[in-house]
Every structure is written in structure tokens, then in C-alpha cells.
Design a protein around this motif. Structure first.
Motif, PDB file in Angstrom:
ATOM      1  N   ALA A 217       0.789  -1.205  -0.106  1.00 26.02           N
ATOM      2  CA  ALA A 217       0.064  -0.193  -0.106  1.00 26.02           C
ATOM      3  C   ALA A 217       0.718   1.490   0.076  1.00 26.02           C
ATOM      4  N   VAL A 218       2.139   1.148   0.420  1.00 24.71           N
ATOM      5  CA  VAL A 218       2.894   2.274   0.420  1.00 24.71           C
ATOM      6  C   VAL A 218       2.970   3.099  -1.151  1.00 24.71           C
ATOM      7  N   ASP A 219       3.201   2.336  -1.973  1.00 23.91           N
ATOM      8  CA  ASP A 219       3.368   2.927  -3.131  1.00 23.91           C
ATOM      9  C   ASP A 219       2.344   3.772  -3.623  1.00 23.91           C
ATOM     10  N   LEU A 220       0.938   3.116  -3.252  1.00 24.85           N
ATOM     11  CA  LEU A 220      -0.425   3.558  -3.645  1.00 24.85           C
ATOM     12  C   LEU A 220      -0.690   4.661  -2.884  1.00 24.85           C
ATOM     13  N   ILE A 221      -0.189   4.783  -1.625  1.00 20.94           N
ATOM     14  CA  ILE A 221      -0.420   5.912  -0.737  1.00 20.94           C
ATOM     15  C   ILE A 221       0.419   7.315  -0.846  1.00 20.94           C
ATOM     16  N   ILE A 222       1.539   6.934  -1.341  1.00 17.82           N
ATOM     17  CA  ILE A 222       2.643   8.258  -1.412  1.00 17.82           C
ATOM     18  C   ILE A 222       1.975   9.268  -2.298  1.00 17.82           C
ATOM     19  N   PRO A 223       1.516   8.938  -3.491  1.00 14.09           N
ATOM     20  CA  PRO A 223       1.190   9.928  -4.418  1.00 14.09           C
ATOM     21  C   PRO A 223       0.035  11.010  -3.796  1.00 14.09           C
ATOM     22  N   TYR A 224      -0.711  10.614  -2.470  1.00 15.53           N
ATOM     23  CA  TYR A 224      -1.489  11.447  -2.140  1.00 15.53           C
ATOM     24  C   TYR A 224      -1.031  12.358  -0.981  1.00 15.53           C
ATOM     25  N   ALA A 225       0.242  12.076  -0.861  1.00 17.99           N
ATOM     26  CA  ALA A 225       0.935  12.958   0.227  1.00 17.99           C
ATOM     27  C   ALA A 225       0.800  14.715  -0.067  1.00 17.99           C
ATOM     28  N   THR A 226       0.828  14.779  -1.485  1.00 17.31           N
ATOM     29  CA  THR A 226       0.849  16.244  -1.954  1.00 17.31           C
ATOM     30  C   THR A 226      -0.810  16.655  -2.252  1.00 17.31           C
ATOM     31  N   ASN A 227      -1.818  15.908  -1.783  1.00 19.56           N
ATOM     32  CA  ASN A 227      -2.955  16.340  -2.139  1.00 19.56           C
ATOM     33  C   ASN A 227      -3.490  17.567  -1.453  1.00 19.56           C
ATOM     34  N   PRO A 228      -4.166  18.467  -2.268  1.00 15.22           N
ATOM     35  CA  PRO A 228      -4.499  19.833  -1.461  1.00 15.22           C
ATOM     36  C   PRO A 228      -5.330  19.573  -0.236  1.00 15.22           C
ATOM     37  N   ASP A 229      -6.048  18.534   0.057  1.00 14.30           N
ATOM     38  CA  ASP A 229      -6.831  18.409   0.944  1.00 14.30           C
ATOM     39  C   ASP A 229      -5.965  18.170   2.057  1.00 14.30           C
ATOM     40  N   TRP A 230      -5.970  18.797   3.275  1.00 18.16           N
ATOM     41  CA  TRP A 230      -5.121  18.705   4.348  1.00 18.16           C
ATOM     42  C   TRP A 230      -5.660  17.269   4.959  1.00 18.16           C
ATOM     43  N   GLN A 231      -7.091  16.975   5.082  1.00 18.53           N
ATOM     44  CA  GLN A 231      -7.445  15.894   5.497  1.00 18.53           C
ATOM     45  C   GLN A 231      -6.883  14.684   5.185  1.00 18.53           C
ATOM     46  N   ILE A 232      -6.796  14.780   3.778  1.00 19.45           N
ATOM     47  CA  ILE A 232      -6.420  13.417   2.963  1.00 19.45           C
ATOM     48  C   ILE A 232      -4.997  13.234   3.381  1.00 19.45           C
ATOM     49  N   ARG A 233      -3.991  14.426   3.437  1.00 19.20           N
ATOM     50  CA  ARG A 233      -2.516  14.297   3.760  1.00 19.20           C
ATOM     51  C   ARG A 233      -2.642  13.654   5.161  1.00 19.20           C
ATOM     52  N   TYR A 234      -3.424  14.269   5.935  1.00 14.54           N
ATOM     53  CA  TYR A 234      -3.512  13.451   7.497  1.00 14.54           C
ATOM     54  C   TYR A 234      -3.468  12.103   7.686  1.00 14.54           C
ATOM     55  N   ARG A 235      -4.563  11.779   6.935  1.00 16.34           N
ATOM     56  CA  ARG A 235      -4.720  10.265   6.824  1.00 16.34           C
ATOM     57  C   ARG A 235      -3.398   9.729   6.106  1.00 16.34           C
ATOM     58  N   VAL A 236      -2.949   9.971   5.242  1.00 21.55           N
ATOM     59  CA  VAL A 236      -1.994   9.317   4.503  1.00 21.55           C
ATOM     60  C   VAL A 236      -0.707   9.379   5.548  1.00 21.55           C
ATOM     61  N   VAL A 237      -0.478  10.520   6.391  1.00 20.21           N
ATOM     62  CA  VAL A 237       0.556  10.305   7.488  1.00 20.21           C
ATOM     63  C   VAL A 237       0.143   9.084   8.567  1.00 20.21           C
ATOM     64  N   GLN A 238      -1.066   9.116   8.932  1.00 21.55           N
ATOM     65  CA  GLN A 238      -1.361   7.986  10.004  1.00 21.55           C
ATOM     66  C   GLN A 238      -1.307   6.482   9.105  1.00 21.55           C
ATOM     67  N   ALA A 239      -1.542   6.454   7.829  1.00 16.24           N
ATOM     68  CA  ALA A 239      -1.297   5.154   7.057  1.00 16.24           C
ATOM     69  C   ALA A 239       0.101   4.905   7.122  1.00 16.24           C
ATOM     70  N   LEU A 240       1.135   5.662   6.578  1.00 15.43           N
ATOM     71  CA  LEU A 240       2.455   5.514   6.485  1.00 15.43           C
ATOM     72  C   LEU A 240       2.963   5.058   7.890  1.00 15.43           C
TER      73      LEU A 240
END
Length: 221
Positions: free
Chosen positions: A163-186
């Protein structure tokens, strides 16, 4: 007025759906084993609000009999009302009824309701069944940001490092709540690539994201 099994049972049989709805809340005051037996009636009530409340409460009461709860919740996934279907999915996740994976996947494939899809995607992370990976990968490509956010969270809970490779592209998503969830997942996946991205996110412009990344890095040292 004292709440007793008999008083709750009588209220659950009332012609007034409001009385039946209140009775479901009163189940919390009873011994869980007794409450579980009584909740078997309102999960098939004629009123959708009553069914929803009863199915939702199975998330805790269902531990009294997981086999019986699985049967009830599988039926809930087939309820004509999306709210009840979503509540059934939520309760399946809370009880970690992994046997219901095929039922959840089948409902995900056929439902047009985003709320139902959201509940299923969120539940799949709780279940921890690695068979869910492909479905979550599909959900991640959704146009619905809420569904996408739930998929990121569930991929982190699932623990499959693919999942890491799937999730990393969303680390630059303009929605901070998505980035926050990315952090938790990573933080949960904890691979070298995940840690590297967490170091980047620790400097995020949004304080909540940056602080959570720092917390995750500290936790996985």
C-alpha cells in the motif's frame, strides 16, 4: 421509572415507533446477555429508524453471540434501506467478523450509495483481511474524496506494505485531511519509503499534518 427486561420488551412491542426507538436506547441499561436477546426483534422492525438503531447497537451487544450476530448482520447488508446496510457494515467491522468479507465485497460491487461504500471501505481496514487489498486499491481511485480518505486509512490498518506505493502520491493532495490520513497510514506501514515521506510531511504547511508526522516518526524510532 426503573428499566427492566419486561418494560423494555413491552416498549419494543409498542405500536408507537418512537416508543420502540426509545426502548433500544434503554437496552443499554440491561445485562448485555438479556439485551442481546431482546434486540433480535427490532433488527427486523417495520420502521427503518428502529432497524438502524438496533443494527448499530449490535456493534457492542453482538459480542454476546458472534455467530448469531453474523447471521443478523448479513441480513442487514441485504436490507432495502442504505442506512441500515451501512450500519450493518459498521457493526461487522466493530465485531471483526471476517467471515462476512464476501458479503461486504458483493454489496460494494452492487450499491450505488456512497454512504454504504464508505462504511464498507472503512470496515475492511478493521477486519484486517488481506483479501481486501484489491478492493481498497479500487476505492482509492474513486472520485469521492471521503471514500478515498477511508481507503487510505483502511490500507494503513490492513498492514500490507504494498500500500505504501499507492498511498505516497496522495501526500501532496491539496486537501489537508487526506494528507493527515496519509500520515497515519504511512506510520502504520513503517517501511523505509514510508518513513522518508513522513520526514517530508513533518514540514507540511498544515500544523495538524506536520505534528502527526512528527508523532509517527517518534513512535516508530
Amino acid at each position: 421509572m426503573t428499566t427492566t427486561p419486561d418494560s423494555v420488551k413491552a416498549a419494543l412491542e409498542s405500536a408507537d415507533f418512537g416508543e420502540r426507538l426509545r426502548a433500544i436506547n434503554h437496552l443499554r441499561q440491561l445485562d448485555p446477555a438479556i439485551a442481546f436477546e431482546l434486540i433480535k426483534a427490532p433488527v427486523v422492525d417495520s420502521n427503518v429508524r428502529v432497524r438502524y438503531a438496533a443494527v448499530s447497537q449490535l456493534s457492542s451487544l453482538g459480542r454476546q453471540d458472534l455467530e448469531a450476530s453474523l447471521k443478523i448482520l448479513r441480513a442487514g447488508l441485504l436490507d432495502p434501506e442504505p442506512d441500515v446496510q451501512a450500519a450493518a457494515a459498521d457493526s461487522i467491522g466493530a465485531l471483526k467478523l471476517t467471515e462476512a468479507f464476501d458479503d461486504l465485497e458483493a454489496l460494494y460491487r452492487r450499491t450505488p450509495e456512497w454512504l454504504v461504500s464508505f462504511s464498507i471501505v472503512a470496515t475492511l481496514g478493521e477486519l484486517g483481511n488481506l483479501r481486501a487489498f484489491e478492493l481498497l486499491e479500487e476505492a482509492l481511485a474513486s472520485d469521492n474524496d471521503l471514500l478515498k480518505t477511508a481507503a487510505i486509512g483502511s490500507l494503513g490498518e490492513l498492514g500490507d506494505v504494498r500500500a505504501v506505493d499507492l498511498i505516497i502520491p496522495y501526500a501532496t493532495n491539496p486537501d489537508w485531511q487526506i494528507r493527515y490520513r496519509v500520515v497515519q497510514a504511512l506510520g502504520a506501514l513503517n517501511t523505509p519509503e514510508a518513513r522518508s515521506m513522513l520526514e517530508t510531511l513533518a514540514t507540511d504547511d498544515t500544523e495538524q499534518v506536520a505534528q502527526q508526522a512528527k508523532n509517527c516518526l517518534e513512535a516508530i524510532k
